[in-house]
Design an enzyme around this catalytic site. Structure first.
Site, short mmCIF file in Angstrom:
data_model
loop_
_atom_site.label_atom_id
_atom_site.label_comp_id
_atom_site.label_asym_id
_atom_site.label_seq_id
_atom_site.Cartn_x
_atom_site.Cartn_y
_atom_site.Cartn_z
N GLY A 326 50.82 13.09 10.63
CA GLY A 326 51.18 12.93 12.03
C GLY A 326 51.57 11.49 12.33
N SER A 327 51.27 11.05 13.54
CA SER A 327 51.72 9.73 13.98
C SER A 327 51.01 8.58 13.31
CB SER A 327 51.55 9.61 15.50
OG SER A 327 52.44 10.48 16.17
N THR A 328 49.96 8.85 12.52
CA THR A 328 49.32 7.74 11.80
C THR A 328 50.24 7.17 10.73
OG1 THR A 328 48.26 9.30 10.28
CG2 THR A 328 47.00 8.61 12.21
N ILE A 329 51.36 7.81 10.44
CA ILE A 329 52.30 7.27 9.45
C ILE A 329 53.21 6.21 10.09
CG2 ILE A 329 54.26 8.85 9.81
CD1 ILE A 329 52.78 7.75 6.41
N LYS A 330 53.23 6.14 11.41
CA LYS A 330 54.20 5.27 12.09
C LYS A 330 54.04 3.78 11.76
CE LYS A 330 55.02 8.50 15.89
NZ LYS A 330 54.76 8.84 17.31
#
Length: 620
Positions: A326-330
């Site tokens: 999810g957005s933790t890869i951003k």
């Protein structure tokens, strides 16, 4: 007149000759017998003296293996996590038993034996030589010991043997770190190789117990026991003591481990806390868990069935499981763009709520209807702006993203000292060709930009990458073993670890990304600002939500209103304190619905437990 019979006269000479011949034959027979007997004695006493002496000694002296005490396992502060307690087991030497079935039936009257005990015994006996003892029951009660002592004479070949058995005093708390020991099976014996190891009854089956089996096991010794004709021990003639297993000190902290479990408050998921400066795992849980004590002496059928629940308590989510990040890869997408020069920290882009690929009518929507307006790198992280990263990833391209993300450890096992760790999936052009024999499309890049699509990432990988952000671009191998003690009077020896590897060079870009992560927690628009409220220290973090179901058209949904099994996976990564990070965490709450609402509060509680003294932690 009656006639008088004639008397036959004896031939004394002939009788004497006949007697002499018979005496000679008898004498010769006796002489031959004596010679045969003398030859037999000569063969026994001279020619085969050593053989029969050995047999005699074998009847009088019984070699008995001495199984070493298994090494203890403690946490970083010396709290016992796995120890050994005295116990008694029941063993049978098959070649000394006349009627095995009758013996088993008789023993069943004295000892509680069920069908599983008998089945395991028969299976082990088939794989063991007849002169070696085979365990029948591994834990005898005091009442069973007393009954066996009274009836010992009825069961030749049956022995009650004292030994040390494994115990896990914390039960479920460290189950997925420690693993458990279980009964040795034929495959274990084949893998160990050394014939002396057939005396072992238990071996590490999972976790630390399995990974460090060779060190925890020790070396088997033996003793020569003098016995009488009934097989009773009279004394020990010679003894070579066993070498105890090595004691292991782990990097984990029992207090933090308990705090981590408490932070989940009954929810399922996984979490890892790591020291960013060393790679030491401070705590690690996979929930739900199981009681490893159930496996030590053979788990019952009922207990085994209970562990087959849909929640999969035996499944180590940190090592064997993974979901899209999810957005933790951003933050890592941002680092890639900064390094490639396609973005700068101050550069702003407009978020109107939807992103379109060239030539496509259907767009990729942001989580916020209407978008976020003009945002720079800091705000793109603070508000988790999807369209910023859609655009960024398409500009960068998957062929530049893939090697960069590989360098940061995505799609690669971390190398933690636990068996079976998966690599996960780092989606790329080559991976998709191998997996599906399909081409890579621009839409795949868009999905990968926000950690959706084909991604599979473990909490361990996320914790390691987060620790890298906290440690100035230097990445360490996550590990659980801190030190070892090979003997009771020996000092603890720190476990050598590979040095850290610098995977990102530009300190200015790292600072810019970390500033955005700090804004997530403390900024006025941060998605996790509620979780950081009232904190006495500064923290950096990122929330993420991985969809379980896709949205249709322009429909929007509240993830917490979905059925439980369809709710989104909730992520949080973070480190603290910002100025001198001492802990980095990765949290995954299964079916949590929202990273900011479900996972971030768990992460905050974990960091509080490590950074705040107990008194301050308990204060209102």
């Amino acid at each position: 007149m009656r006639s008088i019979p004639r008397r036959k006269l004896k031939n004394h000479h002939a009788e004497a000759a006949q007697f002499g011949r018979r005496a000679m034959v008898g004498f010769l027979a006796i002489a031959v017998a004596m010679l045969g007997l003398a030859g037999g004695y000569f063969r026994l006493q001279v020619l085969q003296h050593e053989e029969y002496q050995l047999r005699s000694e074998a009847n009088r002296i019984k070699p008995r293996p001495i199984v070493p005490a298994r090494g203890l396992i403690t946490d970083r502060n010396g709290r016992l996590l796995a120890d050994n307690v005295p116990a008694y087991r029941l063993e049978i030497v098959a070649e000394q038993v006349r009627d095995l079935d009758a013996t088993l039936q008789g023993l069943a009257e004295l000892v509680a034996l069920d069908d599983e005990d008998i089945a395991r015994f028969r299976e082990a006996r088939r794989a063991t030589r007849a002169f070696r003892p085979v365990p029948l029951k591994l834990r005898l009660t005091e009442g069973e010991l007393a009954r066996l002592a009274v009836n010992r004479h009825r069961f030749p070949g049956v022995e009650v043997v004292p030994y040390l058995t494994r115990r896990y005093p914390h039960g479920e708390l460290f189950a997925h770190i420690l693993g458990y020991v279980g009964r040795v099976d034929p495959d274990d014996l084949a893998a160990m190789g050394d014939s002396r190891n057939t005396a072992l009854t238990h071996i590490g089956k999972a976790g630390i117990e399995r990974y460090y089996e060779d060190r925890l096991r020790g070396e088997i010794g033996y003793e020569e026991v003098e016995t009488n004709v009934e097989g009773r021990a009279l004394g020990v003639l010679r003894r070579q003591p066993a070498t105890p297993g090595t004691d292991l000190q782990l990097t984990v902290d029992a207090r933090l481990q308990q705090s981590m479990v408490d932070a989940f408050a009954g929810q399922h998921g996984a979490a890892v806390a790591i020291d960013p400066k060393t790679g030491e795992i401070l705590a690690m849980v996979s929930l739900p868990a199981y009681d490893p004590n159930l496996f030590i002496n053979g788990i019952s059928h009922a207990d085994w069935q209970a562990l087959q629940a849909p929640s999969r308590p035996l499944f180590n989510r940190n090592v064997l499981g993974g979901v899209p990040p999810g957005s933790t890869i951003k933050p890592f997408m941002a680092l890639a763009a900064l390094e490639a020069g396609t973005r700068t920290p101050a550069q702003k882009t407009f978020s109107g709520g939807e992103f379109f690929l060239p030539g496509q009518e259907r767009g990729y929507r942001d989580w916020r209807a209407g978008g976020h307006g003009w945002v720079d790198l800091r705000e793109s992280l603070a508000q988790s702006v999807n369209t910023y990263y859609f655009e960024l990833a398409v500009e960068l391209g998957v062929d530049r993203l893939d090697p960069f993300l590989e360098r940061l450890g995505f799609g690669v096992p971390t190398g933690i000292d636990l068996a079976g760790e998966i690599a996960g999936v780092r989606p790329s052009r080559d991976w998709k060709r191998r997996a599906f024999n399909q081409n890579w499309f621009p839409g795949d890049t868009v999905n990968a930009a926000i950690g959706q699509g084909y991604w599979v990432t473990t909490t361990l990988q996320m914790a390691r990458a987060t620790a890298m952000l906290a440690n100035g671009g230097v990445m360490h191998r996550p590990h659980l073993l801190r030190a070892s003690q090979p003997g009771f009077n020996q000092p603890l020896r720190p476990e050598p670890q590979p040095g850290g590897v610098r995977v990102y060079e530009n300190a200015e870009y790292l600072a810019a990304v970390n500033e955005g992560l700090e804004a997530v927690m403390h900024g006025p628009t941060g998605t996790a600002r509620a979780a950081a409220a009232g904190a006495t220290y500064r923290m950096a973090g990122k929330t993420g939500t991985t969809q379980r179901v896709s949205r249709r058209g322009t429909e929007r949904m509240n993830p917490n209103e979905l059925p439980y099994h369809l709710r989104h996976q909730a992520w949080f990564i973070g480190f603290a304190p910002v100025e001198d990070p001492r802990i980095a965490v990765a949290v995954l709450v299964e079916h949590g619905g929202s990273g900011s609402l479900a996972a971030a509060p768990v992460g905050r509680k974990i960091m509080d437990a490590w950074l705040l003294p107990p008194a301050e932690e308990a204060a209102p």
